[in-house]
Design an enzyme around this catalytic site. Structure first.
Site, PDB file in Angstrom:
ATOM      1  N   GLY A   1       0.778  -1.245   0.000  1.00 58.76           N
ATOM      2  CA  GLY A   1       0.000   0.000   0.000  1.00 58.76           C
ATOM      3  C   GLY A   1       0.802   1.285   0.000  1.00 58.76           C
TER       4      GLY A   1
ATOM      5  CD1 TRP B   1       4.597   2.753  -4.740  1.00 64.67           C
ATOM      6  CD2 TRP B   1       3.762   2.700  -6.807  1.00 64.67           C
ATOM      7  NE1 TRP B   1       5.640   2.538  -5.609  1.00 64.67           N
ATOM      8  CE2 TRP B   1       5.154   2.495  -6.888  1.00 64.67           C
ATOM      9  CE3 TRP B   1       3.023   2.688  -7.988  1.00 64.67           C
ATOM     10  CZ2 TRP B   1       5.831   2.307  -8.098  1.00 64.67           C
ATOM     11  CZ3 TRP B   1       3.691   2.494  -9.204  1.00 64.67           C
ATOM     12  CH2 TRP B   1       5.077   2.310  -9.248  1.00 64.67           C
TER      13      TRP B   1
ATOM     14  CG  ASP C   1      -1.705  -6.748  -4.615  1.00 68.12           C
ATOM     15  OD1 ASP C   1      -0.736  -6.027  -4.939  1.00 68.12           O
ATOM     16  OD2 ASP C   1      -1.586  -7.987  -4.423  1.00 68.12           O
TER      17      ASP C   1
ATOM     18  CG  ASP D   1      -5.129 -12.432 -11.630  1.00 70.69           C
ATOM     19  OD1 ASP D   1      -4.668 -11.445 -12.250  1.00 70.69           O
ATOM     20  OD2 ASP D   1      -4.733 -13.589 -11.817  1.00 70.69           O
TER      21      ASP D   1
ATOM     22  CG  ASP E   1       5.558  -1.309  -8.024  1.00 66.75           C
ATOM     23  OD1 ASP E   1       6.465  -1.484  -8.861  1.00 66.75           O
ATOM     24  OD2 ASP E   1       5.779  -1.200  -6.798  1.00 66.75           O
TER      25      ASP E   1
ATOM     26  CE  LYS F   1       7.645  -4.105 -10.294  1.00 65.42           C
ATOM     27  NZ  LYS F   1       8.127  -3.891  -8.914  1.00 65.42           N
TER      28      LYS F   1
HETATM   29  C1  LIG Z   1       6.183  -4.927  -5.690  1.00 67.23           C
HETATM   30  S1  LIG Z   1       4.605  -5.264  -5.053  1.00 67.23           S
HETATM   31  C2  LIG Z   1       3.835  -3.693  -5.150  1.00 67.23           C
HETATM   32  C3  LIG Z   1       4.285  -2.715  -4.095  1.00 67.23           C
HETATM   33  C4  LIG Z   1       3.378  -1.502  -4.028  1.00 67.23           C
HETATM   34  N1  LIG Z   1       3.569  -0.634  -5.196  1.00 67.23           N
HETATM   35  C5  LIG Z   1       3.617  -0.666  -2.814  1.00 67.23           C
HETATM   36  O1  LIG Z   1       4.170   0.421  -2.953  1.00 67.23           O
HETATM   37  O2  LIG Z   1       3.251  -1.067  -1.719  1.00 67.23           O
HETATM   38  C6  LIG Z   1       3.879  -6.147  -6.367  1.00 67.23           C
HETATM   39  C7  LIG Z   1       2.443  -6.604  -6.129  1.00 67.23           C
HETATM   40  O3  LIG Z   1       1.860  -7.005  -7.378  1.00 67.23           O
HETATM   41  C8  LIG Z   1       0.826  -7.924  -7.056  1.00 67.23           C
HETATM   42  N2  LIG Z   1       0.379  -8.627  -8.260  1.00 67.23           N
HETATM   43  C9  LIG Z   1       1.118  -9.428  -9.068  1.00 67.23           C
HETATM   44  N3  LIG Z   1       0.355  -9.910 -10.068  1.00 67.23           N
HETATM   45  C10 LIG Z   1      -0.878  -9.387  -9.898  1.00 67.23           C
HETATM   46  C11 LIG Z   1      -2.113  -9.508 -10.621  1.00 67.23           C
HETATM   47  N4  LIG Z   1      -2.206 -10.288 -11.728  1.00 67.23           N
HETATM   48  N5  LIG Z   1      -3.202  -8.839 -10.179  1.00 67.23           N
HETATM   49  C12 LIG Z   1      -3.118  -8.077  -9.064  1.00 67.23           C
HETATM   50  N6  LIG Z   1      -1.975  -7.911  -8.337  1.00 67.23           N
HETATM   51  C13 LIG Z   1      -0.886  -8.564  -8.744  1.00 67.23           C
HETATM   52  C14 LIG Z   1       1.455  -8.814  -6.002  1.00 67.23           C
HETATM   53  O4  LIG Z   1       0.467  -9.465  -5.245  1.00 67.23           O
HETATM   54  C15 LIG Z   1       2.292  -7.810  -5.194  1.00 67.23           C
HETATM   55  O5  LIG Z   1       1.638  -7.435  -4.021  1.00 67.23           O
END
Ligand SMILES: C[S@@+](CC[C@H](N)C(=O)[O-])C[C@H]1O[C@@H](n2cnc3c(N)ncnc32)[C@H](O)[C@@H]1O
Length: 195
Positions: free
Chosen positions: A51, A53, A70, A86, A110, A150
């Site tokens: 969370g 961002w 997420d 998802d 991200d 990203k």
């Molecule tokens: C690097 S973290 C994000 C950090 C976030 N930007 C923050 O500042 O707290 C990446 C996130 O992408 C989510 N994620 C990956 N694939 C996803 C998808 N298909 N749908 C939703 N979330 C996804 C993961 O569950 C993970 O929590």
């Protein structure tokens, strides 16, 4: 600074400033460069757990609308709506469209899938998510909207650039200082949607 002290530096800084993760500084740097967090905007943050961002967006945006998506449950932040699911699932995209009711001003991603240890597979998987965001953006972004996603600098980078170029008149690439040098993680910034 070596990789470990680098990680520790941003980890401590996040703790002191009350951010849930050091990723917060990546968004702060992206916004310092591209200046897209403005009052009154509608912002979608995909891959929002834990969370940080959304914390940064909440601080910078007054009278806006912020939605975080997420696969994981995100602890509540006042003024931010979170939906668990998802993003590749059609249902989630519909939820986002219905929540904002009109076009979105800023779409952030991200998203990062769990790594497999195989560099090539990891790069393909993360870049598929970036392509999904670009394709979603071209249908849902406002005319002057911005998308930041990203991706991994890897073999399929060209596909990302080509797709972005078809949809947007302006694209830039940026790697924040708070992103580790040895990581192939980079961000694409797209604006001026092609009509
Ligand atoms: C690097 S973290 C994000 C950090 C976030 N930007 C923050 O500042 O707290 C990446 C996130 O992408 C989510 N994620 C990956 N694939 C996803 C998808 N298909 N749908 C939703 N979330 C996804 C993961 O569950 C993970 O929590």
């Amino acid at each position: 600074m070596d990789s470990r002290s680098y990680k520790d530096h941003f980890f401590k800084k996040a703790k002191v400033q009350g951010y849930r993760s050091r990723s917060a500084f990546k968004l702060i740097e992206l916004n310092d460069k591209f200046k897209f967090l403005k009052n009154g905007i509608k912002l979608l943050d995909v891959g929002s757990f834990p969370g940080s961002w959304c914390q940064v967006a909440r601080e910078k945006i007054k009278n806006g609308k912020i939605l975080g998506i997420d696969k994981k449950e995100v602890k509540a932040i006042q003024g931010v709506k979170f939906v668990r699911g998802d993003f590749l699932d059609k249902k989630l995209k519909l939820i986002a469209v219905e929540y904002f009711k009109s076009n979105i001003d800023v779409i952030l991603s991200d998203m990062a899938p769990n790594t497999t240890g195989n560099k090539s597979v990891d790069s393909i998987r993360i870049n598929e998510l970036c392509l999904a965001i670009l394709n979603f953006s071209k249908k849902t972004l406002s005319k002057d909207g911005v998308v930041i996603s990203k991706f991994f600098m890897g073999e399929d980078f060209e596909e990302i650039r080509t797709t972005a170029k078809k949809c947007f008149k302006k694209i830039d690439f940026f790697k924040p200082n708070s992103s580790r040098n040895e990581s192939r993680e980079t961000y694409i910034h797209c604006s001026r949607l092609s009509t």
